[in-house]
Write an enzyme that holds these catalytic residues in place. Structure first.
Site, PDB file in Angstrom:
ATOM      1  N   HIS A 592       0.836  -1.200   0.000  1.00 46.94           N
ATOM      2  CA  HIS A 592       0.000   0.000   0.000  1.00 46.94           C
ATOM      3  C   HIS A 592       0.869   1.248   0.000  1.00 46.94           C
ATOM      4  CE1 HIS A 592       0.452   1.704   4.107  1.00 46.94           C
ATOM      5  NE2 HIS A 592       0.684   0.453   4.482  1.00 46.94           N
ATOM      6  N   CYS A 593       0.300   2.313  -0.509  1.00 45.45           N
ATOM      7  CA  CYS A 593       0.883   3.648  -0.371  1.00 45.45           C
ATOM      8  C   CYS A 593      -0.188   4.489   0.298  1.00 45.45           C
ATOM      9  CB  CYS A 593       1.339   4.202  -1.719  1.00 45.45           C
ATOM     10  SG  CYS A 593       0.160   4.021  -3.059  1.00 45.45           S
ATOM     11  N   SER A 594      -0.630   5.550  -0.323  1.00 49.18           N
ATOM     12  CA  SER A 594      -1.744   6.318   0.242  1.00 49.18           C
ATOM     13  C   SER A 594      -3.054   5.875  -0.395  1.00 49.18           C
ATOM     14  CB  SER A 594      -1.532   7.812   0.030  1.00 49.18           C
ATOM     15  OG  SER A 594      -2.569   8.559   0.646  1.00 49.18           O
TER      16      SER A 594
END
Length: 675
Positions: A592-594
């Site tokens: 995940h990132c944002s």
């Protein structure tokens, strides 16, 4: 009735029947021969070996003569301990369920139980789609006791299906296995080769969704289906009676009259397409067709007299494309789908082997193409990909009760590849929602879960997903706060020794390792209901800006981090030992990132492309991006990220000797300001 085959298949069929005739088996129908040939890729020698093993098994276990309308077989069938569901998995495979808590070894013989299994399998195998796509076998041990378990019977069923029955066993899913089952299960695994072992899975009910769409599963297994076993048995009775009549009319009565009637066929993609209908030959059979037409199951099409009563309930926009599915070796449970999916379409039926992708080019060819296209050309190529419409729907993500669970209103997850959580509230089906999608890796289906940076209100859902999916490694490619804006919630304790609780799960920080470009945190995840724990490796890359690429466009630090992630997954998988029965590379890695699309999609693309380059010496950056986007919408968010993928793969190729150098002089000369 004649079945349309290709010329090579016709020759194989004649050779197979001739071989049987020479061995003394003269009363064998063409349709029966085709079943065995489909099960062995029309390899006559291997199909003949399967035939011999099949005959020996049927004689040894008393599976030649059936009396399904008289006891003891009638009572055995009525228990519903074994049934074929009126649905298919995403690849088109039929789904068989054996419910262990309905089996009492002291009340029935192995012969009767095996007859009940084979009687129903024979009917299911009348479908050409089942012959091509095979079978998923679910062994449901929910609420079963040791008195329900029969080790010898289990071994006989597995032996029959893996090498003595003319159907491809795609996978075996053992659901909710009790602790006492672990020892005999380890022994059972010794009887099969490693390739088959990787396709025998012990899973919890929520994890079934990784293998079979929830819409195709019965409610007792966490699905949405209310199958009518009585209707299925009526269908079996109908086809059993009709097949005997048809066999007499055709003048061929072999030992397998249940399974030797295949309806008329016409060519489809060079193979076979069957027509719907049992070709009823009597008024009584026709009345059975009319009766079954009134039976509806959970909104799905009813059971019919169609030789393929099993229906797809999951696929690309609800519609599966036609595929030719080949069988593998006797001990190989998997199915290789050979159908062609046009660029950008999602194929929920891809096998592990096909997750590598088609086409591809050498590192040298990639370098030449990148030099020729330069940055502007790659940006134009990306714009073409981005301009395409979505590859699926977002109905679940848009439900009012789920909207608040999405970090961004314009970054939603596809319905067809979304991760389903266990339903915590029986009155609220939306409690199964999290903004996360499965994405295939290199030759590994569902290798990754792409998700958004957790929100405080979804911390519990996130850790529930980690637990239920068996995840061992989490990759985070964002910082919690960037440019003064919160990009991700602090969903784990930062301080070594600290412990935090999130909706029934406790997370303890056991150690932290600080590197120049990333931070590794060793976490202990505990399910507070059972007090069971599992260690999770958490890697956070800290030098990757939002909407961009790592500083200066340098790929080396990212490639080193990727290598650390692979090592962590390999070590964690090895630590599980026999406790893990899935793919040899382990459970899904959560990335995940944002938003879970830009940096996340870039990370996945690099992993898939570099693994393929190492394994095959070829790479397909564009095709990989298209496939990732087909499972996680909008992955690779910016043109610079698409360009970075190409440059990073070239840097990897130089590092590992696939290229001597990668001179890109003039690459940026004609570039206007990028977005």
């Amino acid at each position: 009735m004649a079945v349309a085959l290709s010329p090579d298949q016709e020759l194989a069929t004649k050779a197979f029947l001739d071989a049987l005739s020479e061995s003394g088996a003269t009363c064998v129908s063409r349709a029966t021969a085709i079943k065995f040939l489909f099960a062995r890729k029309f390899d006559v020698i291997r199909a003949h070996a399967l035939w011999r093993q099949h005959e020996a098994t049927r004689r040894r276990e008393g599976l030649n003569k059936f009396e399904p309308f008289e006891d003891p077989l009638k009572t055995e069938l009525d228990t519903g301990k074994f049934t074929i569901l009126p649905t298919r998995d995403a690849t088109g495979a039929a789904i068989a369920v054996f419910t262990a808590n309905k089996h009492f070894p002291s009340l029935t013989t192995h012969q009767t139980t095996l007859q009940g299994v084979v009687y129903q399998l024979d009917v299911a195998l009348q479908s050409l789609e089942t012959q091509r796509a095979g079978l998923v076998f679910i062994y449901d041990m929910t609420d079963s006791k040791y008195t329900n378990f029969d080790y010898e019977l289990s071994q006989k069923i597995l032996t029959l299906l893996k090498g003595g029955y003319p159907a491809k066993l795609k996978k075996v899913l053992i659901v909710t296995a009790p602790l006492w089952f672990k020892a005999p299960f380890r022994i059972l695994r010794l009887f099969v080769r490693e390739k088959l072992r990787e396709r025998v899975h012990t899973v919890s009910a929520p994890q079934l969704g990784v293998h079979v769409p929830r819409a195709s599963l019965p409610r007792q297994l966490g699905g949405q289906l209310d199958p009518d076993h009585a209707a299925w048995l009526e269908h079996c009775k109908n086809c059993y009676t009709n097949n005997i009549q048809s066999s007499k009319l055709d003048g061929i009565i072999d030992e397998y009259v249940i399974s030797n009637h295949i309806p008329a066929a016409k060519p489809q993609n060079g193979i076979i397409e069957h027509e719907v209908g049992c070709d009823m030959t009597s008024d009584s059979a026709a009345r059975l067709c009319d009766k079954s037409a009134d039976m509806h199951i959970s909104g799905d099409p009813p059971y019919t007299c169609d030789t393929s009563p099993l229906r797809h309930t999951h696929g690309y926009n609800g519609d599966m494309k036609s595929r030719h599915i080949n069988s593998g070796d006797e001990d190989d449970l998997d199915i290789s789908t050979r159908g062609t999916w046009s660029s950008g379409e999602v194929s929920p039926g891809l096998s592990d082997e096909e997750c590598g992708g088609g086409g591809g080019e050498s590192a040298g060819a990639l370098l030449a193409r990148v030099r020729a296209m330069r940055r502007r050309g790659l940006v134009a190529e990306y714009d073409e990909i981005r301009a395409r419409p979505p590859h699926g729907t977002f109905h679940h993500a848009k439900l009012p009760s789920n909207l608040a669970k999405n970090r961004y209103t314009d970054v939603l997850c596809y319905d067809h590849s979304r991760v389903l959580l266990s339903q915590t509230d029986p009155d609220d089906p939306t409690t199964d929602y999290i903004n996360a999608n499965y994405v295939d890796g290199y030759k590994q289906k569902n290798a990754f879960i792409c998700t958004q940076g957790p929100l405080p209100k979804t911390f519990g859902d996130f850790w529930r997903m980690v637990w239920e999916q068996g995840t061992l490694v989490i990759v985070m490619t964002t910082r919690a706060v960037e440019r003064g804006r919160v990009k991700c919630g602090q969903y784990w304790p930062l301080t070594v020794g600290a412990r935090a609780t999130y909706a029934g799960y406790a997370v303890t920080n056991e150690a932290v390792e600080q590197e120049d470009d990333y931070t590794v945190t060793h976490l202990l995840l505990t399910d507070l209901r059972t007090e069971q724990s599992r260690r999770v490796w958490h890697g956070q890359y800290t030098r990757w800006p939002d909407y961009g690429v790592p500083g200066g466009g340098r790929a080396l630090p990212v490639l080193r981090f990727l290598q650390q992630v692979r090592r962590a997954q390999h070590a964690a998988r090895a630590d599980l030992g026999d406790a893990w029965a899935g793919h040899s590379r382990g459970p899904p890695i959560i990335v995940h990132c944002s938003a879970g699309i830009g940096r996340t999609g870039t990370f996945l693309t690099l992993d898939i492309c570099t693994m393929r380059l190492s394994a095959e010496g070829v790479v397909d950056v564009r095709g990989t991006v298209e496939r990732v986007r087909a499972q996680r919408a909008h992955s690779i968010q910016m043109p610079d990220q698409y360009v970075f993928c190409h440059l990073a793969v070239l840097e990897y190729a130089v590092m590992h000797g696939y290229l001597e150098s990668a001179d890109l002089s003039g690459f940026d000369d004609d570039t206007e300001e990028s977005e």
